[in-house]
Design an enzyme around this catalytic site. Structure first.
Site, PDB file in Angstrom:
ATOM      1  N   GLY A 168       0.800  -1.227   0.000  1.00 28.93           N
ATOM      2  CA  GLY A 168       0.000   0.000   0.000  1.00 28.93           C
ATOM      3  C   GLY A 168       0.825   1.265   0.000  1.00 28.93           C
ATOM      4  O   GLY A 168       0.399   2.293  -0.511  1.00 28.93           O
ATOM      5  N   ASP A 256      -7.873  -4.232  -1.627  1.00 26.86           N
ATOM      6  CA  ASP A 256      -7.242  -5.406  -1.017  1.00 26.86           C
ATOM      7  C   ASP A 256      -8.045  -5.736   0.245  1.00 26.86           C
ATOM      8  O   ASP A 256      -7.646  -5.406   1.362  1.00 26.86           O
ATOM      9  CB  ASP A 256      -5.768  -5.059  -0.684  1.00 26.86           C
ATOM     10  CG  ASP A 256      -4.916  -6.295  -0.491  1.00 26.86           C
ATOM     11  OD1 ASP A 256      -5.419  -7.415  -0.689  1.00 26.86           O
ATOM     12  OD2 ASP A 256      -3.729  -6.135  -0.141  1.00 26.86           O
ATOM     13  N   LYS A 288      -3.214   1.347   3.143  1.00 31.30           N
ATOM     14  CA  LYS A 288      -4.329   0.432   3.417  1.00 31.30           C
ATOM     15  C   LYS A 288      -4.868   0.584   4.832  1.00 31.30           C
ATOM     16  O   LYS A 288      -6.053   0.449   5.079  1.00 31.30           O
ATOM     17  CB  LYS A 288      -3.873  -1.010   3.176  1.00 31.30           C
ATOM     18  CG  LYS A 288      -3.603  -1.295   1.699  1.00 31.30           C
ATOM     19  CD  LYS A 288      -3.113  -2.697   1.429  1.00 31.30           C
ATOM     20  CE  LYS A 288      -2.580  -2.784   0.008  1.00 31.30           C
ATOM     21  NZ  LYS A 288      -2.033  -4.087  -0.351  1.00 31.30           N
TER      22      LYS A 288
HETATM   23  O1  LIG Z   1       1.515  -2.298  -2.298  1.00 29.22           O
HETATM   24  P1  LIG Z   1       0.569  -3.231  -2.975  1.00 29.22           P
HETATM   25  O2  LIG Z   1       0.784  -3.245  -4.455  1.00 29.22           O
HETATM   26  O3  LIG Z   1      -0.866  -3.040  -2.610  1.00 29.22           O
HETATM   27  O4  LIG Z   1       0.894  -4.667  -2.331  1.00 29.22           O
HETATM   28  C1  LIG Z   1       1.609  -5.634  -2.899  1.00 29.22           C
HETATM   29  C2  LIG Z   1       2.991  -5.739  -2.374  1.00 29.22           C
HETATM   30  O5  LIG Z   1       3.018  -5.939  -0.982  1.00 29.22           O
HETATM   31  C3  LIG Z   1       3.737  -7.095  -0.665  1.00 29.22           C
HETATM   32  O6  LIG Z   1       5.086  -6.739  -0.509  1.00 29.22           O
HETATM   33  P2  LIG Z   1       6.330  -7.686  -0.110  1.00 29.22           P
HETATM   34  O7  LIG Z   1       6.434  -8.789  -1.083  1.00 29.22           O
HETATM   35  O8  LIG Z   1       6.072  -8.219   1.261  1.00 29.22           O
HETATM   36  O9  LIG Z   1       7.533  -6.790  -0.124  1.00 29.22           O
HETATM   37  C4  LIG Z   1       3.404  -7.940  -1.838  1.00 29.22           C
HETATM   38  O10 LIG Z   1       4.146  -9.112  -1.987  1.00 29.22           O
HETATM   39  C5  LIG Z   1       3.555  -6.978  -2.983  1.00 29.22           C
HETATM   40  O11 LIG Z   1       4.864  -6.820  -3.402  1.00 29.22           O
HETATM   41  N1  LIG Z   2      -3.608  -9.765  -0.999  1.00 29.24           N
HETATM   42  C1  LIG Z   2      -2.304  -9.954  -1.000  1.00 29.24           C
HETATM   43  N2  LIG Z   2      -1.768 -11.091  -1.449  1.00 29.24           N
HETATM   44  C2  LIG Z   2      -0.452 -11.260  -1.441  1.00 29.24           C
HETATM   45  N3  LIG Z   2       0.403 -10.388  -1.017  1.00 29.24           N
HETATM   46  C3  LIG Z   2      -0.109  -9.267  -0.565  1.00 29.24           C
HETATM   47  N4  LIG Z   2       0.501  -8.192  -0.085  1.00 29.24           N
HETATM   48  C4  LIG Z   2      -0.430  -7.322   0.220  1.00 29.24           C
HETATM   49  N5  LIG Z   2      -1.640  -7.773  -0.035  1.00 29.24           N
HETATM   50  C5  LIG Z   2      -1.446  -9.004  -0.528  1.00 29.24           C
END
Ligand SMILES: O=P(O)(O)OC[C@H]1O[C@H](OP(=O)(O)O)[C@H](O)[C@@H]1O
Ligand SMILES: Nc1ncnc2[nH]cnc12
Length: 503
Positions: A168, A256, A288
């Site tokens: 987020g 999400d 988020k």
């Molecule tokens: O920010 P948005 O696009 O909503 O969330 C998706 C991102 O958050 C998590 O980050 P990480 O892999 O733990 O670094 C997911 O794996 C993805 O890279």
């Molecule tokens: N819904 C989701 N699934 C997998 N990775 C995430 N990271 C944040 N939201 C996620």
């Protein structure tokens, strides 16, 4: 009806089955109907496309289907109308705000994985979860249903650590530093990430700039057993396979839903065999989770869900009130992450967050005494050991370990917004920055995104650069400029914030 398979060199992102006009008429099939294709060994479902690309007596199968199931040209199959899956009734039940039973959740997930539910039904399910939510029983059932419909990884090293951000916050390249730090300390951390969901670059999109992220489970097992870590895309694996189909709907809607996020993250951790999991909950305006009380309640849910799955979960509520570091967009973020890990120095927000999270993991994994984790994590970063580990990860995943930040191509169509007035930066709008970076083409155009020249609290003079948009095409650049002009991505104020008189 019997038909012969014809393999079509078409990719659509969906399971489509092509059928001739004549056969469609005889079988009473219409465009977008669900169709069942049966062979002696398996049954698959797809949406009907009526086309004269195939002859009567043939069905056309696209590359998307072939990636998941093998079919040979000329293979004889039986086709039958697919009807309406029973699970559509359960989706409607959730739309009406009712609690679902375990078997109903299992049926929805199985139908998503079997491709019986189409995009519109999956989107309706995701939307119903955004509006009506799930209780902890439903979340746990959803998590195990998602994990058990896919493969599980069994790595021959213990303990298995893991980290995941709920995401987020723009510019969150943090885990690209955390994973090598933790692995350089001798712990095992097989990290899977999703691509962007609500942001302009998910960790998988960023890592992909440095190395391939689509690997089979066997390759991941080999890599992790050899070097203790990986940074891969979870969607390339058959781990909790429903997840990527629900993420597709989430990404389109840029939502999400909390229960689905918990299940989606934890089902993948469960399937990876992770025993000690750290969840990062960025909290602040425009992410988020906006309020600290909500972050605490989400933290409790992650911990409770972990207990039900037999995992030890800790959470870190992190500052998400403005982007992390200065860059937003896959290539720009990869560049910043690489610069930081090579030099051991970088934007305060990135280094603080990465060493803070890595420190917690080092303590959880028993390689740092309580209270010393962050200091040890910083030493590992500054000593170059984390960079050496990242190079091993890049090499094992098939990238060039000697890649330098300057080698990374960045979109060359640029536009810089400057300060219209002197003052202090009082707010950087997370949502606006994400919207601008996405309008510029991120995450699909890897070189697109935004560079922030300022952060909250800094002093600027009229005419100073505030942020630069990078795009790979003029059209995308123009779209991003339009978005940026419509919003107030960066607010500048003087010491007098408001004048109020004559009340
Ligand atoms: O920010 P948005 O696009 O909503 O969330 C998706 C991102 O958050 C998590 O980050 P990480 O892999 O733990 O670094 C997911 O794996 C993805 O890279
Ligand atoms: N819904 C989701 N699934 C997998 N990775 C995430 N990271 C944040 N939201 C996620």
């Amino acid at each position: 009806m019997k038909a012969k398979v014809r393999i079509l060199d078409i990719e659509t992102g969906r399971f489509l089955v092509f059928i001739s006009e004549e056969d469609a008429k005889n079988a009473k099939l219409h465009p977008e109907d669900l169709i069942k294709v049966e062979t002696a060994k398996r049954t698959i479902y797809g949406d009907v496309v009526i086309s004269n690309m195939v002859k009567p007596g043939e069905i056309g199968v696209t590359k998307d289907i072939l990636r998941a199931y093998s079919f040979s040209d000329g293979e004889l199959v039986n086709i039958v109308p697919g009807g309406t899956p029973e699970s559509v009734r359960y989706i409607k039940k959730k739309m009406n705000g009712q609690k679902l039973k375990k078997v109903e959740i299992e049926a929805i997930i199985k139908d998503i994985v079997d491709r019986k539910l189409r995009d519109v039904e999956i989107s309706s399910f995701v939307t119903s979860l955004e509006i009506n939510g799930l209780d902890m029983d439903e979340i746990a059932w959803l998590t195990t249903a998602m994990a058990e419909t896919g493969d599980m990884l069994d790595i021959d090293r213990k303990p298995i650590m893991d980290v995941h951000s709920i995401g987020g916050v723009p510019g969150n390249k943090t885990n690209i530093l955390v994973v090598p730090i933790v692995a350089a300390a001798g712990l095992t951390i097989p990290k899977t990430s999703s691509r962007a969901i609500t942001s302009a670059a998910g960790t998988a999109d960023v890592v992909e700039v440095l190395a391939p992220v689509t690997h089979s489970l066997d390759e991941i097992k080999r890599i992790v057993e050899k070097i203790g870590a990986c940074l891969v895309w979870g969607g390339a694996l058959n781990l909790a396979p429903a997840d990527d189909l629900t993420i597709k709907a989430e990404r389109t809607l840029s939502i999400d839903p909390r229960g689905l996020m918990l299940a989606s993250i934890m089902s993948k951790k469960y399937a990876m065999g992770s025993q000690y999991v750290l969840i990062d909950i960025p909290t602040g305006e425009g992410v988020k989770v906006e309020k600290i009380e909500d972050a605490r309640s989400l933290a409790k849910d992650f911990i409770e869900l972990g207990k039900r799955l037999g995992q030890y979960v800790e959470t870190a509520i992190t500052y998400g009130g403005q982007p992390i570091g200065h860059t937003i967009g896959p290539a720009l973020e990869a560049k910043e992450a690489l610069e930081t890990i090579i030099t051991g120095k970088g934007p305060g927000s990135l280094v603080e967050k990465a060493t803070g999270l890595a420190g917690i993991l080092l303590e959880m994994g028993g390689v740092a005494p309580a209270g010393m984790g962050k200091k040890i994590a910083r030493e590992i970063l500054e000593s170059g050991k984390a960079y050496e580990k990242l190079k091993e990860i890049i090499a094992e995943q098939g990238g060039d370990p000697n890649v330098k930040p300057g080698d990374i191509p960045i979109g060359d169509k640029t536009y810089t917004f400057v300060a219209q007035t002197s003052g202090y930066i009082t707010r950087i709008d997370n949502r606006a920055i994400t919207t601008i970076a996405r309008a510029a083409g991120a995450p699909e155009d890897k070189g697109s995104g935004v560079i922030l020249h300022v952060k909250v609290g800094e002093k600027v003079k009229e005419g100073d650069p505030l942020f630069t948009i990078h795009a790979e095409s003029e059209t995308r650049l123009d779209q991003a400029i339009i978005q940026a002009r419509r919003m107030e991505p960066i607010r500048i104020e003087g010491m007098v914030l408001q004048r109020i008189g004559n009340l």
